[in-house]
Design a protein around this motif. Structure first.
Motif, PDB file in Angstrom:
ATOM      1  N   LYS A  46      35.877 -16.310 -18.187  1.00  0.00           N
ATOM      2  CA  LYS A  46      35.073 -17.317 -18.874  1.00  0.00           C
ATOM      3  C   LYS A  46      35.190 -17.192 -20.386  1.00  0.00           C
ATOM      4  CE  LYS A  46      30.366 -19.160 -19.001  1.00  0.00           C
ATOM      5  NZ  LYS A  46      28.984 -19.006 -18.493  1.00  0.00           N
ATOM      6  N   ALA A  47      35.308 -15.960 -20.909  1.00  0.00           N
ATOM      7  CA  ALA A  47      35.332 -15.733 -22.355  1.00  0.00           C
ATOM      8  C   ALA A  47      36.732 -15.841 -22.955  1.00  0.00           C
ATOM      9  CB  ALA A  47      34.744 -14.353 -22.671  1.00  0.00           C
ATOM     10  N   ARG A  48      37.768 -15.870 -22.124  1.00  0.00           N
ATOM     11  CA  ARG A  48      39.138 -15.854 -22.655  1.00  0.00           C
ATOM     12  C   ARG A  48      39.449 -17.095 -23.491  1.00  0.00           C
ATOM     13  NH1 ARG A  48      42.860 -13.436 -17.659  1.00  0.00           N
ATOM     14  NH2 ARG A  48      41.796 -11.404 -17.552  1.00  0.00           N
ATOM     15  N   GLU A  49      39.083 -18.279 -22.962  1.00  0.00           N
ATOM     16  CA  GLU A  49      39.391 -19.506 -23.687  1.00  0.00           C
ATOM     17  C   GLU A  49      38.629 -19.554 -25.003  1.00  0.00           C
ATOM     18  OE1 GLU A  49      41.211 -22.816 -24.774  1.00  0.00           O
ATOM     19  OE2 GLU A  49      41.679 -21.647 -22.981  1.00  0.00           O
ATOM     20  N   GLU A  50      37.391 -19.125 -24.983  1.00  0.00           N
ATOM     21  CA  GLU A  50      36.569 -19.149 -26.197  1.00  0.00           C
ATOM     22  C   GLU A  50      37.099 -18.160 -27.236  1.00  0.00           C
ATOM     23  OE1 GLU A  50      32.007 -18.032 -27.596  1.00  0.00           O
ATOM     24  OE2 GLU A  50      32.496 -18.230 -25.466  1.00  0.00           O
ATOM     25  N   GLN A  51      37.485 -16.967 -26.797  1.00  0.00           N
ATOM     26  CA  GLN A  51      37.879 -15.915 -27.719  1.00  0.00           C
ATOM     27  C   GLN A  51      39.345 -16.048 -28.158  1.00  0.00           C
ATOM     28  OE1 GLN A  51      35.878 -13.469 -28.974  1.00  0.00           O
ATOM     29  NE2 GLN A  51      34.136 -14.375 -27.898  1.00  0.00           N
ATOM     30  N   PHE A  52      40.206 -16.487 -27.253  1.00  0.00           N
ATOM     31  CA  PHE A  52      41.638 -16.478 -27.535  1.00  0.00           C
ATOM     32  C   PHE A  52      42.256 -17.880 -27.601  1.00  0.00           C
ATOM     33  CE2 PHE A  52      41.032 -12.479 -24.940  1.00  0.00           C
ATOM     34  CZ  PHE A  52      40.916 -11.666 -26.051  1.00  0.00           C
ATOM     35  N   GLY A  53      41.423 -18.917 -27.729  1.00  0.00           N
ATOM     36  CA  GLY A  53      41.954 -20.282 -27.768  1.00  0.00           C
ATOM     37  C   GLY A  53      42.916 -20.492 -28.918  1.00  0.00           C
ATOM     38  N   LEU A  65      47.596  -7.663 -29.239  1.00  0.00           N
ATOM     39  CA  LEU A  65      46.506  -8.037 -30.136  1.00  0.00           C
ATOM     40  C   LEU A  65      45.212  -7.514 -29.548  1.00  0.00           C
ATOM     41  CD1 LEU A  65      47.652 -11.657 -31.012  1.00  0.00           C
ATOM     42  CD2 LEU A  65      48.019  -9.549 -32.294  1.00  0.00           C
ATOM     43  N   SER A  66      44.625  -6.533 -30.226  1.00  0.00           N
ATOM     44  CA  SER A  66      43.481  -5.803 -29.667  1.00  0.00           C
ATOM     45  C   SER A  66      42.258  -6.682 -29.497  1.00  0.00           C
ATOM     46  CB  SER A  66      43.150  -4.594 -30.552  1.00  0.00           C
ATOM     47  OG  SER A  66      42.783  -5.023 -31.855  1.00  0.00           O
ATOM     48  N   HIS A  67      42.004  -7.595 -30.435  1.00  0.00           N
ATOM     49  CA  HIS A  67      40.874  -8.515 -30.357  1.00  0.00           C
ATOM     50  C   HIS A  67      41.107  -9.634 -31.372  1.00  0.00           C
ATOM     51  CE1 HIS A  67      39.901  -5.784 -33.628  1.00  0.00           C
ATOM     52  NE2 HIS A  67      38.901  -6.556 -34.020  1.00  0.00           N
ATOM     53  N   LEU A 122      44.679 -18.247 -30.519  1.00  0.00           N
ATOM     54  CA  LEU A 122      45.888 -17.471 -30.275  1.00  0.00           C
ATOM     55  C   LEU A 122      46.802 -18.169 -29.269  1.00  0.00           C
ATOM     56  CD1 LEU A 122      44.614 -13.783 -30.083  1.00  0.00           C
ATOM     57  CD2 LEU A 122      46.408 -14.649 -31.577  1.00  0.00           C
ATOM     58  N   ARG A 123      46.228 -18.643 -28.201  1.00  0.00           N
ATOM     59  CA  ARG A 123      47.033 -19.293 -27.160  1.00  0.00           C
ATOM     60  C   ARG A 123      47.662 -20.581 -27.681  1.00  0.00           C
ATOM     61  NH1 ARG A 123      43.211 -18.942 -21.880  1.00  0.00           N
ATOM     62  NH2 ARG A 123      44.913 -20.152 -20.983  1.00  0.00           N
ATOM     63  N   GLN A 124      46.935 -21.303 -28.550  1.00  0.00           N
ATOM     64  CA  GLN A 124      47.507 -22.511 -29.134  1.00  0.00           C
ATOM     65  C   GLN A 124      48.677 -22.165 -30.045  1.00  0.00           C
ATOM     66  OE1 GLN A 124      46.879 -25.582 -28.406  1.00  0.00           O
ATOM     67  NE2 GLN A 124      48.260 -26.458 -29.957  1.00  0.00           N
ATOM     68  N   GLY A 125      48.536 -21.075 -30.808  1.00  0.00           N
ATOM     69  CA  GLY A 125      49.635 -20.640 -31.670  1.00  0.00           C
ATOM     70  C   GLY A 125      50.861 -20.237 -30.869  1.00  0.00           C
ATOM     71  N   VAL A 126      50.648 -19.562 -29.749  1.00  0.00           N
ATOM     72  CA  VAL A 126      51.764 -19.172 -28.883  1.00  0.00           C
ATOM     73  C   VAL A 126      52.417 -20.404 -28.280  1.00  0.00           C
ATOM     74  CG1 VAL A 126      52.367 -17.954 -26.763  1.00  0.00           C
ATOM     75  CG2 VAL A 126      50.764 -16.916 -28.361  1.00  0.00           C
ATOM     76  N   LYS A 127      51.630 -21.401 -27.903  1.00  0.00           N
ATOM     77  CA  LYS A 127      52.167 -22.628 -27.319  1.00  0.00           C
ATOM     78  C   LYS A 127      53.041 -23.373 -28.311  1.00  0.00           C
ATOM     79  CE  LYS A 127      50.705 -26.923 -25.051  1.00  0.00           C
ATOM     80  NZ  LYS A 127      49.538 -27.735 -24.599  1.00  0.00           N
ATOM     81  N   GLU A 128      52.575 -23.476 -29.557  1.00  0.00           N
ATOM     82  CA  GLU A 128      53.361 -24.161 -30.588  1.00  0.00           C
ATOM     83  C   GLU A 128      54.638 -23.402 -30.896  1.00  0.00           C
ATOM     84  OE1 GLU A 128      50.756 -24.573 -33.885  1.00  0.00           O
ATOM     85  OE2 GLU A 128      49.484 -26.089 -32.936  1.00  0.00           O
ATOM     86  N   ALA A 129      54.566 -22.082 -30.903  1.00  0.00           N
ATOM     87  CA  ALA A 129      55.773 -21.276 -31.149  1.00  0.00           C
ATOM     88  C   ALA A 129      56.785 -21.456 -30.029  1.00  0.00           C
ATOM     89  CB  ALA A 129      55.397 -19.805 -31.299  1.00  0.00           C
ATOM     90  N   SER A 130      56.300 -21.579 -28.796  1.00  0.00           N
ATOM     91  CA  SER A 130      57.196 -21.772 -27.656  1.00  0.00           C
ATOM     92  C   SER A 130      57.887 -23.125 -27.726  1.00  0.00           C
ATOM     93  CB  SER A 130      56.419 -21.651 -26.347  1.00  0.00           C
ATOM     94  OG  SER A 130      55.839 -20.365 -26.219  1.00  0.00           O
TER      95      SER A 130
END
Length: 820
Positions: A643-650, A607-609, A652-660
């Motif tokens: 520092k920006a990862r959680e703000e920008q990809f939060g 995912l590019s951005h 996405l990471r939540q979606g990956v967590k639910e899929a897992s």
């Protein structure tokens, strides 16, 4: 000649099929501009209402108008002063804001926003234009307003509609909402309110066919009325007429679906045979109905309902007799009392179960290529589930019909209990391992080879049965032992046409001289095993694929990006998937394409951005892909500053967590410039962003991946622009990357991307631009297009070509689009 009428009907079907294919090839390019129309000029049409639903009317004999309208009382028909004869749009669906009270058969003039049916722009995607064309429908009118109407209508048709409406209301009064929707579909042919989750559950388990008006309805209604009237002593003609009229009325009420049309037509042919004293032949009736339907509407040959309905009956008529179990022999007079009666019942039950299983397997084998061609997968356990579902379908229908009568509403518990049982069974079967087989859409050669092998297996069985056909029944009575051996009396019944003969033969068999019977039994067993082996081989044909080749597919997702890359060693990578102009790109575009190709594993999603037009389809894949049998191993994001990862990809990471949590664990990683990995002879290199990159805008840190195949190269740029593109240009120059084969233009062809210096550095032979048709951003911008043209690169747009597939074969770059 045997069955001359069937042969003539098959010739008609073949001629129509060849003519349709010729016309399709001559027509050439599809009208792909219709897919994303969001607004159009108000359209004025006149037509006759032939069908209606809540807030929807269907018009036939549609004429386009430009000016005024008037009603001529003498004919009670709407006339138009100006009719456009240059437009042929077929029938129309008109969507209104309120429930229409217009009667069936009424002529109306309607104004609304015309939306033509769009062709699929991606392999595996539902093709609305073909589907509605098989129904004779050319488009929709949204927010339609009725300007004028006539007075004449169809009294019988309107009465049937009101009966259907009243019965549907009663079903919703008696049953809970979910069960009422199922019973409404089962009895009245109204599938509009079926719960989407239940429909998906039934489809995954291969029992969605219970919602169709089919031969079971004809058996219960038509044959039930006919046999009842015959038993009470009424002559054949009035009995057949009563059943036929009732079925025709029922077909009109339920809308005459393809399966209903076929079943009712075959029933009418059977009744014609009963009245005239002719023998009914199911295969001839099937051929006649196929010829009638394709002559009326040649496009029905492209209808999945038509193909599945006729293939199912073909399986019963051709394949089932070859594999049908032998007739069960009676146990004699002993079965009339005590334990012998119980043994006889058990034996009969087992025999009927064998027959049902053989019928189910025959239908599945015959329809297998059709199901794979239409849906790309098949539930493995559907045969066994249908053995439990189909026997319960008849009592559920009868109890449902009875509940429509006053005072019998309590019988709903029978149908309701069966529906609950269905849901439980589907839930249980859904948990079985290897639930669904998904080999992908078969090629024509695979279908031809499959049917050839299946026909060979059936022919072997027919040949074996033919040797035993002369002896319909053999009864052996053994006498006493003599010095010569055994004597036996054989009773043989032989049939030839309408003549029957029975004779007795005393045969003397010496001891130990039963070799012929043993040989026949062994030969029969060998033929059975050989037939099964041929059938298994024919099924495995669909899993055969030509040698894997490197490919890049740019799916048409509208205003967004979605690229799928496959390597020769079998890895599959997804680069972005999202859209801001089309809803459900993961559900309706990406997942169907993966099934179409028979892809079960995504090795990595890049995912590019985090813009929606690049990630919302990927989130849908993570959310529901595991349920569809698609496994995602990992998600790779750009390695921007911590520092920006959680703000920008939060999100996405939540979606990956639910899929897992729902399926297998999905790993999350971060990709930075100079990260490289190799798949056999294919090398992947991340060129941008640098580790810990800080950017003011998400487009600046878009992942940029350079792919080196053995014979060609591909550069994927996401939405990179500004400072990000400058950093990418430096990375390209540092690595000496120039004159690439294929470039995915950044930011959908925006004027702020793909600068002159960048294009001069990469000098692409082919540039692919992914953007939406008539998008509100104006992509691709003219300035960018002029810069690309100066490099003499060949440009292709998904908005004009549909999905674009790029491969390299025989030293040449091969590009294939959905709309040639």
């Amino acid at each position: 000649m045997k069955r001359p009428l069937l042969l003539a009907s098959l010739c008609i079907v073949i001629i129509v099929a060849v003519g349709l294919e010729t016309a399709e090839r001559a027509q050439g390019r599809f009208d792909n501009g219709a897919g994303e129309l969001t607004a159009s000029e108000p359209l004025l049409v006149t037509g006759q209402i032939y069908q209606k639903e809540e807030q929807t009317i269907y018009l036939k004999s549609v004429a386009l108008a430009n000016e005024s309208i008037m009603i001529q009382p003498a004919e009670d028909r709407i006339l138009l002063n100006a009719i456009s004869a240059n437009h042929s749009i077929g029938n129309l669906i008109c969507e209104t804001d309120m429930e229409p009270e217009l009667p069936l058969g009424c002529w109306v003039t309607v104004q609304g926003e015309f939306i033509p049916c769009s062709h699929a722009s991606n392999p595996g995607e539902f093709d609305g234009a073909i589907y509605y064309r098989t129904l004779g429908i050319g488009g929709k009118l949204r927010e339609a307003t009725v300007l004028a109407q006539g007075e004449a209508y169809w009294p019988l048709g309107e009465w049937l509609y009101q009966c259907k409406r009243a019965w549907k209301g009663r079903l919703y009064q008696i049953f809970p909402e979910k069960e009422a929707a199922v019973m409404s579909a089962l009895l009245l042919g109204d599938k509009s309110e079926i719960d989407s989750e239940m429909k998906a559950l039934y489809k995954r388990n291969g029992i969605l066919h219970i919602f169709s008006i089919s031969s079971l309805h004809i058996t219960i209604i038509g044959m039930g009325i006919y046999q009842f009237l015959r038993k009470v002593g009424i002559h054949r003609l009035p009995s057949a007429a009563a059943g036929s009229i009732l079925l025709l009325l029922y077909g009109c009420m339920t809308g005459f679906s393809v399966s209903a049309y076929r079943a009712i037509g075959m029933y009418l042919i059977r009744m014609l045979g009963e009245v005239t004293g002719r023998t009914y032949d199911m295969m001839t009736a099937l051929g006649v109905m196929a010829a009638i339907m394709v002559v009326q509407n040649p496009y029905c040959l492209q209808s999945g309902g038509f193909l599945l309905s006729f293939a199912s009956v073909l399986g019963i008529g051709v394949i089932y007799p070859a594999f049908k179990p032998e007739k069960m022999r009676s146990m004699g007079k002993h079965h009339e009392k005590g334990i012998w009666r119980l043994r006889e019942w058990c034996k009969q039950g087992c025999h009927k179960l064998k027959e049902a299983a053989a019928a189910g397997v025959s239908i599945t084998l015959t329809t297998l290529p059709v199901q794979l061609y239409l849906y790309y997968e098949i539930p493995i356990y559907a045969i066994f589930l249908n053995l439990l579902v189909i026997p319960l379908l008849k009592p559920m229908m009868i109890s449902g019909i009875m509940t429509l009568l006053p005072g019998l509403g309590r019988l709903r518990f029978i149908a309701q209990s069966i529906l609950i049982c269905y849901e439980i069974l589907c839930g249980c079967f859904n948990r079985f391992p290897m639930h669904t087989w998904n080999p992908g859409c078969p090629d024509i050669w695979q279908i031809v080879v499959y049917y050839t092998l299946l026909s060979t297996a059936a022919a072997l069985r027919y040949r074996e049965k033919k040797k035993e056909k002369c002896c319909d029944g053999i009864h052996i009575n053994f006498g006493n032992s003599t010095e010569y051996g055994w004597h036996r009396k054989i009773t043989i019944r032989m049939e030839s046409g309408n003549k029957k003969a029975v004779f007795h033969k005393i045969q003397h068999v010496k001891e130990g001289n039963n070799n012929k019977e043993v040989y026949n039994k062994k030969r029969k067993t060998r033929i059975t095993y050989l037939s099964v082996a041929i059938i298994c081989l024919s099924i495995l044909v669909f899993d055969m694929r030509l040698q894997n080749r490197e490919s890049a597919v740019f799916l048409d997702v509208g205003q967004g990006d979605c690229i799928l890359v496959q390597t020769a060693s079998g890895q599959t990578y997804l680069f972005d998937c999202g859209s801001s102009s089309r809803k459900g790109v993961g559900k309706y575009i990406l997942i169907p394409y993966l099934k179409y190709q028979g892809i079960h594993t995504i090795d990595a999603v890049f995912l590019s951005h985090p813009d929606e037009d690049h990630i919302n389809g990927a989130l849908e894949l993570l959310e529901s892909g595991w349920r569809e049998g698609i496994d995602v191993k990992q998600v790779l994001l750009p390695a921007i500053e911590e520092k920006a990862r959680e703000e920008q990809f939060g999100k996405l990471r939540q979606g990956v967590k639910e899929a897992s949590q729902q399926g297998d664990e999905v790993l999350v990683g971060y990709l930075a410039a100079n990260d490289t990995w190799k798949c056999d002879n294919t090398v992947f290199t991340c060129l941008h962003p640098e580790a810990g990159y800080r950017g003011e805008h998400s487009n600046e840190y878009s992942e940029c991946i350079y792919i080196e195949f053995p014979e060609w190269t591909l550069l994927l740029t996401g939405d990179v622009e500004g400072r990000g593109e400058e950093a990418l240009l430096e990375a390209l120059a540092a690595r000496g990357i120039e004159e690439i084969t294929v470039l995915k233009a950044a930011h959908h062809g925006s004027r702020n991307s793909s600068s002159e210096a960048f294009l001069r550095q990469v000098s692409p032979r082919l540039t692919v631009i992914s953007s939406g048709r008539k998008n509100r951003y104006g992509h691709p911008h003219q300035e960018m297009m002029e810069r690309v043209e100066e490099t003499k690169s060949y440009v292709m747009l998904t908005a004009e070509e549909g999905a674009i597939t790029v491969t390299f074969r025989n030293g040449n770059l091969q590009v294939k689009s959905v709309w040639p």
